[in-house]
Design an enzyme around this catalytic site. Structure first.
Site, mmCIF file in Angstrom:
data_model
loop_
_atom_site.group_PDB
_atom_site.id
_atom_site.type_symbol
_atom_site.label_atom_id
_atom_site.label_comp_id
_atom_site.label_asym_id
_atom_site.label_seq_id
_atom_site.Cartn_x
_atom_site.Cartn_y
_atom_site.Cartn_z
ATOM 1 N N HIS A 1 14.527 -8.349 -3.177
ATOM 2 C CA HIS A 1 14.011 -7.567 -4.038
ATOM 3 C C HIS A 1 14.020 -8.214 -5.235
ATOM 4 O O HIS A 1 14.618 -9.091 -5.526
ATOM 5 C CB HIS A 1 14.701 -6.348 -4.009
ATOM 6 C CG HIS A 1 14.071 -5.282 -2.785
ATOM 7 N ND1 HIS A 1 14.539 -4.223 -2.435
ATOM 8 C CD2 HIS A 1 13.696 -5.714 -1.425
ATOM 9 C CE1 HIS A 1 14.157 -3.690 -1.396
ATOM 10 N NE2 HIS A 1 13.523 -4.834 -0.743
ATOM 11 N N GLU B 1 15.134 -7.034 -8.165
ATOM 12 C CA GLU B 1 16.198 -7.089 -9.259
ATOM 13 C C GLU B 1 17.324 -8.050 -8.676
ATOM 14 O O GLU B 1 17.782 -8.923 -9.517
ATOM 15 C CB GLU B 1 16.975 -5.851 -8.921
ATOM 16 C CG GLU B 1 16.033 -4.348 -9.196
ATOM 17 C CD GLU B 1 15.460 -3.998 -7.838
ATOM 18 O OE1 GLU B 1 14.910 -4.699 -7.365
ATOM 19 O OE2 GLU B 1 15.513 -2.867 -7.451
ATOM 20 N N CYS C 1 20.086 -2.623 -3.437
ATOM 21 C CA CYS C 1 19.842 -3.208 -4.821
ATOM 22 C C CYS C 1 21.027 -2.642 -5.782
ATOM 23 O O CYS C 1 21.383 -3.453 -6.529
ATOM 24 C CB CYS C 1 18.682 -3.192 -5.310
ATOM 25 S SG CYS C 1 17.154 -3.942 -4.312
ATOM 26 N N MET D 1 -32.645 -1.117 3.768
ATOM 27 C CA MET D 1 -33.799 -0.856 4.228
ATOM 28 C C MET D 1 -34.011 0.007 5.164
ATOM 29 O O MET D 1 -32.992 0.196 6.112
ATOM 30 C CB MET D 1 -34.715 -2.146 4.276
ATOM 31 C CG MET D 1 -34.463 -3.141 3.081
ATOM 32 S SD MET D 1 -34.791 -2.617 1.499
ATOM 33 C CE MET D 1 -36.797 -2.683 1.407
ATOM 34 N N ALA D 2 -35.195 0.741 5.473
ATOM 35 C CA ALA D 2 -35.466 1.618 6.501
ATOM 36 C C ALA D 2 -34.998 1.002 7.882
ATOM 37 O O ALA D 2 -34.404 1.439 8.888
ATOM 38 C CB ALA D 2 -36.693 2.049 6.521
ATOM 39 N N ARG E 1 -10.059 -6.615 -0.247
ATOM 40 C CA ARG E 1 -9.768 -6.730 1.041
ATOM 41 C C ARG E 1 -7.995 -6.982 0.885
ATOM 42 O O ARG E 1 -7.433 -6.768 1.564
ATOM 43 C CB ARG E 1 -10.666 -7.568 1.844
ATOM 44 C CG ARG E 1 -11.810 -6.955 2.394
ATOM 45 C CD ARG E 1 -12.587 -7.914 3.161
ATOM 46 N NE ARG E 1 -14.016 -7.549 3.641
ATOM 47 C CZ ARG E 1 -14.536 -7.982 4.347
ATOM 48 N NH1 ARG E 1 -14.476 -9.135 4.914
ATOM 49 N NH2 ARG E 1 -15.741 -7.455 4.919
ATOM 50 N N LEU F 1 -14.454 -8.515 8.666
ATOM 51 C CA LEU F 1 -13.344 -7.733 8.050
ATOM 52 C C LEU F 1 -12.315 -8.313 7.749
ATOM 53 O O LEU F 1 -11.035 -7.784 7.417
ATOM 54 C CB LEU F 1 -13.182 -6.327 8.903
ATOM 55 C CG LEU F 1 -14.207 -5.467 9.399
ATOM 56 C CD1 LEU F 1 -13.937 -4.317 9.769
ATOM 57 C CD2 LEU F 1 -15.229 -5.150 8.002
#
Lengths: 428, 428
Positions: A113, A115, A147, A225-226, A246, A266
């Site tokens: 950690h 600390e 810690c 778009m459509a 991400r 992704l």
């Protein structure tokens, strides 16, 4: 005059006095200690929180320089942005006689950690020093020893935390330090510290992950778009910015509609040097919400390094086996009115230790998450063009009939990213 | 070293030399002389113009201080923003031995021009002075005598203009000054001067008015609920900002759809003190595009001070007589495919001396103007809320099928106005 003295002059506390709490006007702090990264992780409740308390134990007091050192500890903590997950990002600074003698930040789960690293750097000189840490030191045996033990063993005189630990297992670090006669104080740049770990804090507090929904739209609020064509609405700079979002997330989530339409990866495609980290780039868990288990075993994301979790309400064993053979993990969830129970999904993701969920989905899933009150932040990339009145809308949000039904947002940040504009909005 | 000297050092011209033209890199100027109002009136072609020329006659030369004095003249010109229509906004400064001895700006059509006011203030001291004027001095008898006569009579030594006069009637001011032995130069802060009078310049150059389309939308690009409710999408600050856009315009235009749905006033409701002007507030012409002459004689805008012009393709005399009795002026225009010929409408408005047209209409007319290539600037107020997927879209722009059909824009300005955001976008 130090902040403690000025507070003392107002009769709220005395230097080295006995007042257990003192309040500082947040304006005073935020003007001097406004950190550049705060706005980009603006979170719902914290940014509406106008007042916060700085608490000190009977032996402690807050000095103006405490804010300087905590700002440095926050800078250090931020260096773990892309690596500490599922742990929080934490930084620490050891100061003696006004001089910094040790610095550290938590790099990865399982590693020391912040600390502990800072104390190691300080060595014997840590005796009698003040330790600044962006999160209350832990008091439990996880993958590393507590810690607080290290702090007590080092003989430090004082520990200042930006915020108390929201983890019920890790809590009571301050109580142990108090009992050992070490002065403690917390609440120094607390908003900034919370903003650095929105997911960890929300998961500990609410048992839910923190959800960011990323959207890309034209100036007239259209996302495709459509005919469904949508590549690319935004420019390269915006797409690079999304890669960073991400990379900092615990998981990247999409819906089956987007998966079938776009066959997305992704994944994080930035190099370690680009992210300024050492070691390999962590691939966030990929999550597909797929009520009917329609994910094809040939989906691109199943072929990439990292894990894909398909969440479904479908109990058919054969479908499931095919996907598992293709490398997916499949998790069966309850359904509500023919669709996945989104709240149950989020509880399950939190249970699995996921802090920040980054959603890149279509208007249907994004709208449903928003309507379910599960979204903490919308990040909308707005491109400088018009896609016209036949193109698809930003969010599927039916049933809003009157102006009073509108969904209010707070714009937490708005800035140029290449030729596009990034709007960070928080549901109110 | 003056700009002229530095240009000379580059071998492009010599101080007091014979080179008729010199080019300055625009970056050098725009960084030092960036004026705050430029972005708000950004116009299509001028902001894409990356290079401009500073021209001097054989007796003239450009000094660095010329830019300082011209910046002051532009500040003065801007004070006529709400009053000079249909004339351009023009400011002038008289300088002798480095000291400003006269200043002026054109206030209203029929009143003295900027140069004349500045010369009056300078008095006899104008002899041998330099006059800075944001537009080439006129050489024709309009409602006032030619400014070049006043400059010659005052015995000035040099005249520096920000831009040449685009008005073919007024042109040749410089030629007259040259013939009288007065040194001339132009092109100093030319982009800024053009941006101050986009309507006047476009009308003179193209015979068309400059069109600004104002829109108000939610973050998801919606302008009204499905039932048509739209008051108020934006907050008070944004609506006050719109009042200023109306106040600077020659005309405020809407379509019959908006007129029938909202019965709008389309007037300026700001006080003279708020606009920081003397005298009464000018009410821009109100223009209604109304193909079938459906404007009711009871429409609110017919009852307000100022003039309303209804442009129609309907030739029915009775309808027209009713509207004229109610105070409207009716103008019959050609139609194309059952709708008003928008290009013909704009030519007619320019013919009537209208410079800037401010459009507050629905998605149909705004979209049609954009599709016809008549829009110079979109000013979109974006409110921090979502109106949902059933609400109405920003612009009726049908027929865009592929991503390559998108309408590209340039975001010229983006800023907070109260809780809303104002986006100024220019069609490319």
């Amino acid at each position: 005059m130090s902040l403690a003295e000025s507070a003392g002059a107002l009769g709220k506390t005395k230097k080295h006095g006995l007042s257990p709490h003192m309040s500082l006007r947040p304006g005073v702090l935020s003007e001097r200690y406004c950190l550049p990264f705060v706005s980009s992780v603006a979170s719902n409740s914290w940014f509406r929180q106008k007042q916060f308390e700085v608490s000190v134990n009977p032996h402690g007091v807050i000095e103006a320089t405490d804010f300087d050192h905590m700002a440095r500890a926050l800078q250090l903590a931020r260096r773990g942005l892309y690596t500490t997950d599922p742990n929080p990002r934490v930084g620490a600074v050891v100061v003696k006689d006004g001089r910094v003698i040790g610095e550290g930040f938590h790099v990865r789960a399982g590693e020391p950690h912040a600390e502990v690293l800072a104390l190691r750097q300080a060595g014997e000189a840590a005796r009698g020093a003040t330790v600044y840490v962006t999160l209350e030191p832990c008091n439990h045996h996880g993958r590393t020893p507590p810690c607080v033990d290290a702090l007590i063993a080092a003989g430090v005189a004082r520990v200042v935390a930006a915020m108390r630990d929201p983890n019920p297992l890790a809590a009571d670090g301050f109580a142990r330090l108090d009992a050992a006669g070490i002065a403690t104080a917390s609440g120094v740049l607390e908003n900034e510290a919370r903003a650095l770990n929105p997911g960890f804090v929300k998961r500990m507090r609410d048992g839910l992950p923190w959800l960011r929904v990323k959207l890309a739209m034209s100036l007239d609020g259209r996302t495709a778009m459509a005919n469904g064509e949508s590549q690319w609405i935004t420019g390269e700079a915006a797409r690079g910015d999304v890669q960073r979002l991400r990379a900092r997330s615990s998981a990247v989530m999409t819906g089956i509609g987007t998966l079938l339409a776009d066959d997305p990866s992704l994944n994080v495609r930035l190099a370690a040097e680009t992210l300024d980290i050492e070691g390999v780039v962590r691939q966030p868990l990929r999550v597909v919400l797929d009520t009917r288990l329609q994910t094809p075993p040939t989906a691109r994301l199943l072929t990439l390094p990292g894990t894909t979790l398909v969440m479904t309400a479908e109990r058919d064993g054969a479908c499931r086996a095919r996907l598992e053979t293709a490398g997916a993990e499949v998790c069966v969830m309850p359904e509500v009115e023919g669709r996945l129970d989104l709240h149950a999904v989020m509880c399950e993701l939190a249970r699995r230790g996921l802090n920040e969920i980054h959603v890149e989905a279509g208007p249907l899933l994004s709208g449903a998450l928003l309507a379910a009150g599960l979204v903490d932040e919308l990040v909308i990339y707005m491109a400088p063009h018009l896609m016209g009145s036949e193109a698809r809308g930003l969010l599927h949000l039916p049933g809003l009939e009157r102006m009073t039904d509108r969904v209010p947002l707070k714009i937490a940040d708005l800035r140029a990213v290449g030729d596009d504009w990034r709007i960070t909005a928080v549901p109110m």
